[in-house]
Design a protein around this motif. Structure first.
Motif, PDB file in Angstrom:
ATOM      1  N   LEU A  31      11.760   7.531   1.569  1.00  0.00           N
ATOM      2  CA  LEU A  31      12.084   6.196   2.064  1.00  0.00           C
ATOM      3  C   LEU A  31      13.205   6.242   3.105  1.00  0.00           C
ATOM      4  CD1 LEU A  31      12.051   4.101  -1.230  1.00  0.00           C
ATOM      5  CD2 LEU A  31      10.498   3.833   0.698  1.00  0.00           C
ATOM      6  N   THR A  32      13.050   5.466   4.172  1.00  0.00           N
ATOM      7  CA  THR A  32      14.101   5.351   5.176  1.00  0.00           C
ATOM      8  C   THR A  32      14.638   3.927   5.264  1.00  0.00           C
ATOM      9  OG1 THR A  32      12.448   4.989   6.886  1.00  0.00           O
ATOM     10  CG2 THR A  32      13.227   7.235   6.578  1.00  0.00           C
ATOM     11  N   ALA A  33      13.783   2.949   5.062  1.00  0.00           N
ATOM     12  CA  ALA A  33      14.217   1.558   5.143  1.00  0.00           C
ATOM     13  C   ALA A  33      13.292   0.697   4.301  1.00  0.00           C
ATOM     14  CB  ALA A  33      14.205   1.065   6.586  1.00  0.00           C
ATOM     15  N   MET A  34      13.841  -0.402   3.815  1.00  0.00           N
ATOM     16  CA  MET A  34      13.055  -1.398   3.086  1.00  0.00           C
ATOM     17  C   MET A  34      13.377  -2.767   3.665  1.00  0.00           C
ATOM     18  SD  MET A  34      13.203   0.066  -0.818  1.00  0.00           S
ATOM     19  CE  MET A  34      11.833  -0.945  -1.403  1.00  0.00           C
ATOM     20  N   ALA A  35      12.401  -3.651   3.613  1.00  0.00           N
ATOM     21  CA  ALA A  35      12.575  -4.950   4.263  1.00  0.00           C
ATOM     22  C   ALA A  35      11.800  -6.022   3.525  1.00  0.00           C
ATOM     23  CB  ALA A  35      12.112  -4.874   5.719  1.00  0.00           C
ATOM     24  N   TRP A  36      12.120  -7.261   3.882  1.00  0.00           N
ATOM     25  CA  TRP A  36      11.393  -8.424   3.378  1.00  0.00           C
ATOM     26  C   TRP A  36      10.802  -9.186   4.561  1.00  0.00           C
ATOM     27  CZ3 TRP A  36      10.554  -9.223  -1.696  1.00  0.00           C
ATOM     28  CH2 TRP A  36      11.368  -8.545  -2.610  1.00  0.00           C
ATOM     29  N   PHE A  37       9.565  -9.576   4.397  1.00  0.00           N
ATOM     30  CA  PHE A  37       8.876 -10.458   5.326  1.00  0.00           C
ATOM     31  C   PHE A  37       8.389 -11.662   4.522  1.00  0.00           C
ATOM     32  CE2 PHE A  37       8.158  -7.999   9.294  1.00  0.00           C
ATOM     33  CZ  PHE A  37       8.700  -6.792   8.894  1.00  0.00           C
ATOM     34  N   ARG A  38       7.994 -12.708   5.226  1.00  0.00           N
ATOM     35  CA  ARG A  38       7.418 -13.862   4.536  1.00  0.00           C
ATOM     36  C   ARG A  38       6.317 -14.468   5.382  1.00  0.00           C
ATOM     37  NH1 ARG A  38      12.419 -18.267   4.864  1.00  0.00           N
ATOM     38  NH2 ARG A  38      12.197 -18.783   7.084  1.00  0.00           N
ATOM     39  N   ALA A  49      14.578  -9.829   6.466  1.00  0.00           N
ATOM     40  CA  ALA A  49      15.779  -8.993   6.363  1.00  0.00           C
ATOM     41  C   ALA A  49      15.362  -7.556   6.084  1.00  0.00           C
ATOM     42  CB  ALA A  49      16.689  -9.496   5.245  1.00  0.00           C
ATOM     43  N   GLU A  50      16.235  -6.619   6.444  1.00  0.00           N
ATOM     44  CA  GLU A  50      15.965  -5.213   6.179  1.00  0.00           C
ATOM     45  C   GLU A  50      17.258  -4.489   5.821  1.00  0.00           C
ATOM     46  OE1 GLU A  50      14.446  -3.138   9.593  1.00  0.00           O
ATOM     47  OE2 GLU A  50      16.100  -3.768  10.871  1.00  0.00           O
ATOM     48  N   ILE A  51      17.094  -3.354   5.140  1.00  0.00           N
ATOM     49  CA  ILE A  51      18.236  -2.521   4.797  1.00  0.00           C
ATOM     50  C   ILE A  51      17.827  -1.068   4.943  1.00  0.00           C
ATOM     51  CG2 ILE A  51      17.638  -2.636   2.319  1.00  0.00           C
ATOM     52  CD1 ILE A  51      20.691  -2.439   1.768  1.00  0.00           C
ATOM     53  N   TYR A  52      18.695  -0.281   5.557  1.00  0.00           N
ATOM     54  CA  TYR A  52      18.439   1.136   5.734  1.00  0.00           C
ATOM     55  C   TYR A  52      18.977   1.895   4.519  1.00  0.00           C
ATOM     56  CZ  TYR A  52      16.793   0.300  10.400  1.00  0.00           C
ATOM     57  OH  TYR A  52      16.059  -0.141  11.454  1.00  0.00           O
ATOM     58  N   ARG A  53      18.165   2.792   4.021  1.00  0.00           N
ATOM     59  CA  ARG A  53      18.501   3.506   2.789  1.00  0.00           C
ATOM     60  C   ARG A  53      19.747   4.370   2.967  1.00  0.00           C
ATOM     61  NH1 ARG A  53      15.624   4.339  -1.853  1.00  0.00           N
ATOM     62  NH2 ARG A  53      15.911   6.320  -2.963  1.00  0.00           N
ATOM     63  N   TYR A  97       8.399  -4.545   2.091  1.00  0.00           N
ATOM     64  CA  TYR A  97       7.872  -3.590   3.069  1.00  0.00           C
ATOM     65  C   TYR A  97       8.793  -2.387   3.077  1.00  0.00           C
ATOM     66  CZ  TYR A  97       7.418  -1.777   7.904  1.00  0.00           C
ATOM     67  OH  TYR A  97       7.263  -0.998   9.008  1.00  0.00           O
ATOM     68  N   CYS A  98       8.219  -1.199   3.301  1.00  0.00           N
ATOM     69  CA  CYS A  98       9.089  -0.032   3.419  1.00  0.00           C
ATOM     70  C   CYS A  98       8.529   0.932   4.463  1.00  0.00           C
ATOM     71  CB  CYS A  98       9.267   0.671   2.083  1.00  0.00           C
ATOM     72  SG  CYS A  98       7.856   1.626   1.533  1.00  0.00           S
TER      73      CYS A  98
END
Length: 117
Positions: A31-38, A49-53, A97-98
């Motif tokens: 994993l490198t990043a995870m995010a939210w979509f709607r 929003a997203e966050i980098y691992r 999402y990732c």
């Protein structure tokens, strides 16, 4: 492969709060990043929003800034979306999402969030 499972959706009144969770399983070491979509009814899916691992850097859509917070627990391979001051316009299916090294991308099945006025 990575599997994503969202939880925490539901019905809330305007002004209320909800926390969504997304648990990743499988090849989570990549994993490198995870995010939210709607995606709201009749509208296209949009970034939230997203966050980098590595390092925890975050980014937000303008609609989420100041109200939503994305944070993660790498030990649990889980990312969260804390949503405060919810509005009826936030009603949507929220997708996790990732991205992984490779690269590859994966989606969760979605969690319904409904905000009543």
């Amino acid at each position: 492969q990575v599997q994503l499972v969202e939880s925490g959706g539901g019905l809330v009144q305007a002004g209320g709060s909800l926390r969504l969770s997304c648990a990743a399983s499988g090849r989570t070491s990549r994993l490198t990043a995870m995010a939210w979509f709607r995606q709201a009814p009749g509208k296209e899916r949009e970034f939230v929003a997203e966050i980098y691992r590595n390092g925890g850097m975050t980014h937000y859509a303008d609609s989420a800034k100041g109200r939503f917070t994305v944070f993660g627990d790498n030990a649990k391979d889980t990312v969260y979306l804390q949503m405060n001051s919810l509005k009826p316009g936030d009603t949507a299916v929220y997708y996790c999402y990732c991205e992984t090294f490779g690269p590859a991308t994966y989606w969760g099945q979605g969690a319904q969030v409904t905000v009543s006025s």
